[in-house]
Motif scaffolding. Sequence first.
Motif, mmCIF file in Angstrom:
data_model
loop_
_atom_site.group_PDB
_atom_site.id
_atom_site.type_symbol
_atom_site.label_atom_id
_atom_site.label_comp_id
_atom_site.label_asym_id
_atom_site.label_seq_id
_atom_site.Cartn_x
_atom_site.Cartn_y
_atom_site.Cartn_z
ATOM 1 N N UNK A 34 -13.031 12.943 74.073
ATOM 2 C CA UNK A 34 -11.786 13.629 73.712
ATOM 3 C C UNK A 34 -11.905 14.192 72.294
ATOM 4 N N UNK A 35 -11.330 15.347 72.091
ATOM 5 C CA UNK A 35 -11.449 16.061 70.817
ATOM 6 C C UNK A 35 -11.007 15.204 69.634
ATOM 7 N N UNK A 36 -9.890 14.505 69.774
ATOM 8 C CA UNK A 36 -9.400 13.677 68.670
ATOM 9 C C UNK A 36 -10.383 12.552 68.369
ATOM 10 N N UNK A 96 -3.329 13.342 62.553
ATOM 11 C CA UNK A 96 -2.049 13.890 62.067
ATOM 12 C C UNK A 96 -2.147 15.365 61.699
ATOM 13 N N UNK A 97 -3.361 15.891 61.684
ATOM 14 C CA UNK A 97 -3.562 17.266 61.207
ATOM 15 C C UNK A 97 -4.046 18.214 62.292
ATOM 16 N N UNK A 98 -4.016 17.772 63.565
ATOM 17 C CA UNK A 98 -4.396 18.671 64.655
ATOM 18 C C UNK A 98 -3.275 19.705 64.816
ATOM 19 N N UNK A 111 -8.564 24.097 66.198
ATOM 20 C CA UNK A 111 -7.810 22.897 65.825
ATOM 21 C C UNK A 111 -8.655 21.818 65.157
ATOM 22 N N UNK A 112 -9.811 21.471 65.735
ATOM 23 C CA UNK A 112 -10.590 20.369 65.168
ATOM 24 C C UNK A 112 -11.157 20.720 63.792
ATOM 25 N N UNK A 113 -11.531 21.975 63.591
ATOM 26 C CA UNK A 113 -12.047 22.383 62.282
ATOM 27 C C UNK A 113 -10.951 22.282 61.230
ATOM 28 N N UNK A 164 -14.292 10.068 64.793
ATOM 29 C CA UNK A 164 -15.650 9.563 64.553
ATOM 30 C C UNK A 164 -16.262 10.209 63.320
ATOM 31 N N UNK A 165 -16.071 11.517 63.169
ATOM 32 C CA UNK A 165 -16.608 12.216 61.997
ATOM 33 C C UNK A 165 -15.973 11.677 60.720
ATOM 34 N N UNK A 166 -14.668 11.480 60.744
ATOM 35 C CA UNK A 166 -13.963 10.962 59.565
ATOM 36 C C UNK A 166 -14.428 9.544 59.223
#
Length: 206
Positions: free
Chosen positions: A118-120, A181-183, A163-165, A125-127
């Motif tokens: 899932x995108x979120x 919270x920023x999507x 959105x993800x960027x 994971x990156x964060x």
Amino acid sequence: MSSALLQKQLSTSLSKGEKRILLIRHAERHPFEKGSLGLEVGLTSQGKKSAEQLGHSLKDITVNKILTSPVERCIHTSECFVKGYGKSCAIEPSSLIGSPGPFIFDPDAAGPVFLSTHLIEVAQSIVKGVSLPGMRTLSEGGQIFLDHVSTLDSKITLMISHDIIIALLSAFLLQDVHVENYMPDFLKGLLIEYTGNKISRLTQLT
């Protein structure tokens, strides 16, 4: 932030060395097909209309340049914005903000991750610093973005991205691990204001 408030904030006069980056997600798109990265998915008729309306609402603002992800729906968002804006404005596709964007260095390796996760969850994971195939860390991708922005000489630049960027850049710039919270919704994102080469204010556009 409403279009009226955005217009008011953008219309404030800029002093020497100041610039503003309006970083927003593309307009409303059609749904992705299961098992597809969705790169070919275009805008809905409502999305085209909304992008035009946004352009019209900012017609009294001097937008110097539009940088857009090379993905078709982002380019079309830019074109619809300019149609509503009613004035000539250069549109420049840029891989900095999509396809692949600052957080991916190997699209072939990263693609399967987006298809299976899932995108979120990918963003989280990156964060968290999890190493993902073909992807950069949050700080690496964020710094690539900042380095490019520092080279922009335009007073007001509109960036059309994904959105993800935008969520990852928001988490990086605001130093907040809660990337979910920023999507952003369609045509929402972040207003970045610079004085010299330093960010003076960040405003989330919701």
